[in-house]
Design a protein around this motif. Sequence first.
Motif, short mmCIF file in Angstrom:
data_model
loop_
_atom_site.label_atom_id
_atom_site.label_comp_id
_atom_site.label_asym_id
_atom_site.label_seq_id
_atom_site.Cartn_x
_atom_site.Cartn_y
_atom_site.Cartn_z
N UNK A 195 0.84 -1.21 0.00
CA UNK A 195 0.00 0.00 0.00
C UNK A 195 0.88 1.26 0.00
N UNK A 196 0.66 2.14 -0.96
CA UNK A 196 1.52 3.30 -1.17
C UNK A 196 1.61 4.21 0.05
N UNK A 197 0.48 4.59 0.63
CA UNK A 197 0.50 5.53 1.76
C UNK A 197 1.35 4.98 2.89
N UNK A 198 1.11 3.73 3.27
CA UNK A 198 1.87 3.13 4.36
C UNK A 198 3.34 2.92 3.99
N UNK A 199 3.60 2.61 2.74
CA UNK A 199 4.98 2.43 2.29
C UNK A 199 5.75 3.76 2.37
N UNK A 200 5.11 4.84 1.95
CA UNK A 200 5.74 6.15 2.04
C UNK A 200 6.08 6.49 3.50
N UNK A 201 5.12 6.25 4.39
CA UNK A 201 5.38 6.51 5.81
C UNK A 201 6.52 5.65 6.33
N UNK A 202 6.51 4.39 5.96
CA UNK A 202 7.56 3.48 6.42
C UNK A 202 8.93 3.95 5.93
N UNK A 227 9.88 6.99 5.13
CA UNK A 227 10.28 8.21 5.82
C UNK A 227 10.63 7.96 7.28
N UNK A 228 9.77 7.23 7.97
CA UNK A 228 9.98 7.00 9.41
C UNK A 228 11.20 6.13 9.71
N UNK A 229 11.57 5.30 8.77
CA UNK A 229 12.73 4.42 8.96
C UNK A 229 13.98 4.95 8.27
N UNK A 230 13.92 6.21 7.87
CA UNK A 230 15.08 6.90 7.27
C UNK A 230 15.65 6.14 6.07
N UNK A 231 14.76 5.55 5.29
CA UNK A 231 15.19 4.84 4.08
C UNK A 231 15.32 5.78 2.89
N UNK A 232 14.67 6.96 3.00
CA UNK A 232 14.68 7.91 1.90
C UNK A 232 14.41 9.31 2.47
N UNK A 233 14.99 10.32 1.85
CA UNK A 233 14.74 11.71 2.24
C UNK A 233 13.43 12.17 1.60
N UNK A 234 12.81 13.17 2.19
CA UNK A 234 11.51 13.66 1.73
C UNK A 234 11.53 14.03 0.26
N UNK A 235 12.50 14.83 -0.18
CA UNK A 235 12.54 15.26 -1.58
C UNK A 235 12.82 14.09 -2.52
N UNK A 236 13.61 13.13 -2.09
CA UNK A 236 13.86 11.94 -2.91
C UNK A 236 12.58 11.13 -3.07
N UNK A 237 11.83 11.01 -1.98
CA UNK A 237 10.54 10.30 -2.04
C UNK A 237 9.59 11.01 -2.99
N UNK A 238 9.49 12.33 -2.85
CA UNK A 238 8.62 13.11 -3.71
C UNK A 238 9.03 12.97 -5.17
N UNK A 239 10.33 13.03 -5.43
CA UNK A 239 10.85 12.89 -6.79
C UNK A 239 10.49 11.52 -7.38
N UNK A 240 10.64 10.49 -6.58
CA UNK A 240 10.35 9.14 -7.04
C UNK A 240 8.88 8.99 -7.43
N UNK A 241 7.99 9.48 -6.57
CA UNK A 241 6.56 9.37 -6.88
C UNK A 241 6.15 10.32 -8.00
N UNK A 242 6.83 11.46 -8.10
CA UNK A 242 6.53 12.37 -9.21
C UNK A 242 6.89 11.71 -10.54
#
Length: 159
Positions: free
Chosen positions: A120-127, A129-144
């Motif tokens: 599930x995307x929403x929970x994956x994004x939270x996971x 971020x919360x587990x420091x697997x990706x930075x916010x802008x990197x996450x945003x870039x990936x989904x963009x």
Amino acid sequence: MNNHLNITSEIQTLISQIENIGSNLAELPLSEHPKLPQFDRFIRVLDIDAKSKQEFINFTYEQILRDKVSGEEFKISLPTPEWVIYKDTWSYLRDENNNPVEALLANPTDQESTGYVKVPTYRYMLWLLKNHKIAFLDLLTSYLQEFVEIKKEELDQLS
């Protein structure tokens, strides 16, 4: 605000950068518009509305065109298809190189023996971020990038 402090030039530079940063959340490059190659094109993320109980994220953004020579921005009304992640939106689980993770099929066929793992995307994004697997802008870039691939035709239209 800091008149009572003896501020070094390094700290003053940092304060100036903070005061002058744009208020948008991110500005991410896009490929050239097929009918407007004289411009660099960007997605400027203006707002993110996340509802944790509903597991819902809505991204408010605009397409920006910037003249390649002068750097001047042009406000041309370009399409902004809805960019939303719903509770039932899914993504592929990705490895450390951002490749989709494969697993053996429970019931393989002659044509396929593996498939990609969905989460599930929403929970994956939270996971992430919360587990420091990706930075916010990197996450945003990936989904963009995924969003742009799906909505390319709409984004490339001229209103």
